[in-house]
Design an enzyme around this catalytic site. Structure first.
Site, mmCIF file in Angstrom:
data_model
loop_
_atom_site.group_PDB
_atom_site.id
_atom_site.type_symbol
_atom_site.label_atom_id
_atom_site.label_comp_id
_atom_site.label_asym_id
_atom_site.label_seq_id
_atom_site.Cartn_x
_atom_site.Cartn_y
_atom_site.Cartn_z
ATOM 1 N N GLU A 45 0.909 -1.134 0.047
ATOM 2 C CA GLU A 45 0.024 0.010 -0.065
ATOM 3 C C GLU A 45 0.833 1.207 0.005
ATOM 4 O O GLU A 45 0.744 2.212 0.722
ATOM 5 C CB GLU A 45 -1.011 0.222 1.208
ATOM 6 N N GLU B 138 -5.240 -8.525 -0.529
ATOM 7 C CA GLU B 138 -6.023 -8.239 0.769
ATOM 8 C C GLU B 138 -7.487 -8.094 0.474
ATOM 9 O O GLU B 138 -7.757 -7.118 -0.535
ATOM 10 C CB GLU B 138 -5.289 -7.069 1.571
HETATM 11 O O1 AHR Z 1 -5.106 -5.981 7.159
HETATM 12 C C1 AHR Z 1 -5.083 -4.850 7.763
HETATM 13 C C2 AHR Z 1 -4.314 -3.762 7.305
HETATM 14 O O2 AHR Z 1 -5.022 -3.066 6.170
HETATM 15 C C3 AHR Z 1 -2.856 -3.923 6.510
HETATM 16 O O3 AHR Z 1 -2.034 -4.052 7.509
HETATM 17 C C4 AHR Z 1 -2.883 -2.835 5.620
HETATM 18 O O4 AHR Z 1 -2.075 -3.478 4.444
HETATM 19 C C5 AHR Z 1 -4.316 -2.599 5.189
HETATM 20 O O5 AHR Z 1 -4.584 -1.374 5.248
#
Ligand code: AHR
Length: 503
Positions: A173, A292
């Protein structure tokens, strides 16, 4: 009663299924590692301190690949802190989650855990505070067989054979202002290119994913993907997508519209990646890594994200999932299958305690959250390839899209077993759906092997430590097969899986 129909022809396929679609994510955050997968002294812990109850549930979940060690944590992490004798490892302030990281668990412990349950590791390199030098050294430590300083260091640490980690994320990110060492697209694109180059020179067999946007709502979304790929297109294989589904209107109908938003997101990123390919007249196709994804909106306040006093593994974002969350997760998996020509890896985030399908109590039991079930069933039954479906279904209008079909479905065929499997979500929340599925081109008549549903008339129902099986798969009551046509009645607001084989 809504009438819906699916026609499937064996000659028309979307893609083979990359089993890495059933990945998950373990971050050094809250209680995902400590008291999640790893808890020395727990009644079920093995000799390495891994909780056997969590290992068993992870296997049952059907996970194939696991991303590690972050997440936002990655952008301040020194991999060297987590290898070698545990007593000599530093305690560090983790600026991602304002916690203290003991480093009792690191790279080699994670590899041991992956080997224990036979899943593939996916690693990330820190491009927040560090860069190409740290990354190439980490690949050498993990993957180089022997005869160099860092491969010999790994061997000295007790790991004679290389870890052979194939999939690597270039940071995390990096577009997010919350990220340690956030970058502009130009800064990151250049860094990703130079990092990818040297990592590949150490091990040409690895696959690399560049960071896409942190979510589709980022102000820089789309331009970010274009500019990043414009720099590093020739050196990476994947671009990442992250998405956490929200419920801003507190409406189940609208909530299930996230399925459309995920589909737009995937198709938009494919279009951008292919536009970059077009500028180069390149036949190369960048694949998508949804590394994610999950529902996450209930445990998202400041106090869910941060506890004062730099604690070790505090309770952070321990979202409790309900029945409607399970419907959305099942629906999103259908979307992933239907986009399996371009989405090749995906990681439900995270695995345990932190927005996870598995929950634990320190020293106590582990249990399955509602979202565990559609994930486990899809991983168990979606093998082989995804077939194209011609669907007809009544629709409803929502904020995500003007016409959202009540039926959302995918069909897979496993040529090895002969099983044809229908995954179907009935998004009508008050009426049963009358569904016909016509299976063409499969030769002899078919029989139902199993037909299961996940649903509950109370969309807010949850599983808890005391009632862990409140939401669990149940048989579909009304289903039969007529030659090549499945005839089922899907309960209102239900996610369903129907497995067929030759009669
Ligand atoms: O999964 C929780 C957080 O969400 C992670 O660390 C990050 O990559 C995302 O913003």
């Amino acid at each position: 009663m809504p009438q819906a129909k699916l026609i499937v022809d064996r000659d028309f396929a979307i893609s083979d299924i990359d089993r890495r679609l059933f990945g998950t994510f373990v971050e050094h955050m809250g209680r995902c590692v400590y008291t999640g997968i790893y808890e020395p002294g727990h009644p079920t812990a093995d000799e390495k301190g891994f909780r056997q109850d969590v290992a068993d549930l992870t296997k049952e979940l059907g996970v194939t690949i696991v991303r590690y060690p972050g997440g936002n944590f990655l952008s301040g992490y020194n991999w060297e802190d987590g290898v070698g004798p545990v007593a000599e490892r530093p305690r560090r302030l983790d600026l991602a989650w304002f916690s203290t990281e003991t480093n009792a668990f690191g790279t080699n412990e994670f590899i041991d855990w992956c080997r224990k349950i036979d899943i593939e590791p996916m690693f990330g390199v820190n491009l927040g505070t560090r860069g190409p030098d740290e990354a190439r050294r980490f690949v050498e430590y993990c993957n180089h067989p022997s005869g160099s300083q860092l491969s010999e260091l790994r061997r000295k640490h007790g790991y004679d054979k290389p870890h052979d980690v194939k999939f690597w994320c270039l940071g995390n990110e990096m577009d997010g202002p919350w990220q340690i060492g956030a970058k502009t697209a130009r800064e990151y694109g250049r860094l990703a290119l130079e990092t990818a180059k040297v990592m590949r020179w150490v091990d040409p067999s690895i696959e690399l994913a560049a960071c896409g946007s942190s979510n589709r709502d980022m102000a820089t979304y789309a331009r970010w993907e274009y500019e990043v790929l414009d720099h590093c297109f020739d050196y990476v294989d994947f671009i990442s997508l992250h998405t956490y589904f929200q419920n801003p209107h507190d409406s189940t109908e609208e909530f299930l519209g996230n399925i459309e938003l995920l589909d737009y997101f995937i198709k938009e990123v494919v279009a951008i990646a292919d536009a970059v390919a077009a500028t180069r007249r390149s036949p190369k196709r960048i694949m998508l890594s949804l590394d994610e994804w999950n529902v996450w909106y209930k445990a998202r306040s400041h106090s869910d994200l941060r506890k004062p006093g730099w604690p070790e593994h505090p309770h952070l974002i321990e979202e409790v999932y309900n029945a409607e969350d399970a419907l959305l997760i099942g629906g999103a998996l259908i979307t992933l299958l239907n986009n399996s020509d371009r989405v090749k890896t995906a990681c439900i985030a995270q695995l345990v305690n932190i927005i996870g399908p598995i929950m634990t109590e320190p020293g106590g039991p582990a249990w399955r959250q509602t979202i565990f079930h559609p994930f486990a069933l899809t991983s168990r039954y979606a093998h082989g390839r995804v077939l194209r479906t011609l669907a007809s279904s009544p629709t409803y209008a929502g904020k995500a899209a003007p016409e959202m079909p009540y039926l959302h479905a995918s069909v897979t065929e496993d040529e090895a077993t002969g099983q044809v499997v229908v995954f179907a979500l009935n998004r009508h929340l008050r009426e049963e759906m009358d569904l016909d599925v016509v299976l063409r081109g499969f030769g002899q008549d078919r029989r139902i092997v199993t037909a299961q549903q996940v649903s509950n008339p109370n969309f807010k129902a949850v599983n808890t430590k005391d009632e862990p099986n409140n939401i669990a798969p149940q048989p579909i009551k009304s289903i039969r097969i007529d030659g090549h046509t499945i005839k089922a009645k899907l309960p209102p607001g239900s996610w369903n899986v129907i497995v067929t084989a030759a009669a």
